[in-house]
Design an enzyme around this catalytic site. Sequence first.
Site, mmCIF file in Angstrom:
data_model
loop_
_atom_site.group_PDB
_atom_site.id
_atom_site.type_symbol
_atom_site.label_atom_id
_atom_site.label_comp_id
_atom_site.label_asym_id
_atom_site.label_seq_id
_atom_site.Cartn_x
_atom_site.Cartn_y
_atom_site.Cartn_z
ATOM 1 N N CYS A 330 0.718 -0.583 1.156
ATOM 2 C CA CYS A 330 1.508 0.636 1.095
ATOM 3 C C CYS A 330 2.863 0.371 0.428
ATOM 4 O O CYS A 330 2.903 0.080 -0.759
ATOM 5 C CB CYS A 330 1.655 1.239 2.489
ATOM 6 S SG CYS A 330 2.060 3.002 2.479
ATOM 7 N N HIS A 427 -4.057 1.176 5.220
ATOM 8 C CA HIS A 427 -3.584 0.481 6.421
ATOM 9 C C HIS A 427 -4.739 0.250 7.397
ATOM 10 O O HIS A 427 -5.732 0.972 7.382
ATOM 11 C CB HIS A 427 -2.541 1.328 7.154
ATOM 12 C CG HIS A 427 -1.198 1.349 6.535
ATOM 13 N ND1 HIS A 427 -0.331 0.300 6.608
ATOM 14 C CD2 HIS A 427 -0.563 2.322 5.837
ATOM 15 C CE1 HIS A 427 0.802 0.619 5.998
ATOM 16 N NE2 HIS A 427 0.690 1.829 5.519
#
Length: 487
Positions: A330, A427
Amino acid sequence: MTKAIMIQGAGSNVGKSMLVAGLCRAAVKRGLSVAPFKPQNMSNNAAVTSDGGEIGRAQALQARACGLKPHTDMNPVLLKPETDVGAQVIVQGKRFATMKAREYGTRKADLIPRVLESYHRLAARHDLIVIEGAGSPAEINLRAGDIANMGFAEAAGCPVILIGDIDRGGVIAQLVGTDVILPDADRARIKAFAINKFRGDPTLFADGMTAITDHTGWLPLGIVPWFDDAWKLPAEDVMDIATRKGGAIKVVVPRLNRIANFDDLDPLAAQPDVTVEIIDAGRPLPGDADLVLIPGSKSTIADLAHFRAQGWDTDLLAHVRRGGHVLGICGGYQMLGREIADPDGIEGPATHVRGLGLLDVTTTMSAHKRLNLSNATYDATGDTVSGYEIHIGETVGPDRDNGWLTLDGRREGAASGDGRVKGCYLHGLFASDGFRGSYMAGIGAPVQSLNYDAGVDATLNELALHLETHLDVAAILGLAETIPKSA
């Protein structure tokens, strides 16, 4: 006839989140339908929910303890700090505004109807709601408009149990002082207390329990010894991972100022042959790392500047020259590219900055936040990967052609030509056992087989038994009161 009980703390980090998770699992084992609730949380460690929003990760663990999927009603207000004085305000899972602390203080009372709306929706579906407070009710300077502690308890008409943390010392003063400082109406809501994080022989604190009861009139519910297996549960604070020493395989994680969604680290830290080492500001990245993992960030551009200020950019280049592997997730993925552009000032003043240059990609920030629960495939092995996306920004560039995941029919991520530097937006991917083993083997560091999810559930069962052994759980459930229909 749903009932509710609220667990508040005599301070921050007294272990409320874990106690609520354990109580939820204990109540479920007694045959009750249970849901967790936290009216207001402050955390950048968020979970994506089944209804397409986000809540604090602690409430996601509590939902798991209840056998439920996380839902935005379990944490209707989530504050995600972006600076030292301001935060993004998430209401019922969606971005509501970005506010400075002072502005939020004047407007938080306006959110109580939304908070109660979520609370009553949960109550309509379950037998028991276990509510977690935030910080401490003794912060009476924050009482006006409060929605996190006694302000919510008053609006919802629920009783309170107060928890003291003996590990940090002064627990009698924590609890008795709270009783002294609270206004009469708030004091009357506290029905009982318990002591958490005790080390040693609990009988040595018997006189302390009596003293607290004598000063407050509260019912003593027990002394909870330190729960040694707490590290096996997903961490709410990144520093709870910092001491997890496993084996010779070393994963190094620079601690960013606004580190976010670091649950990627929990499954790695649970591996008996892996050491996850959090590197604080002022320390160099160790030269013996097998993998440098750059985690997510709530403020990518500011954290990239912090990364450079520590000299970690130089350390990272040296790591790569030695043949080391790098993974950015991310915000960490965005940092690895050639440039990050923020033309609309999403993270602050409009700007564009040079990235670390280890991936040939660029990222442009945008107001749209992508929130998805996702399943992907690890292209190298075909392993299934479950995770979630929670980010702003779009990343493009030649190294996207080396995407190493297939997600919803599209290539995801980017990799350098030699494959030693990778990034992605997914994630939670290391919770997938097959992928975790294959990925670590791919960097030359095979790990032992580990069923991570089963381990978390087993630990929740052990936590519930721990509380049943040391707390009067029957008394706690007996103190729960029926939720007033007019609340």
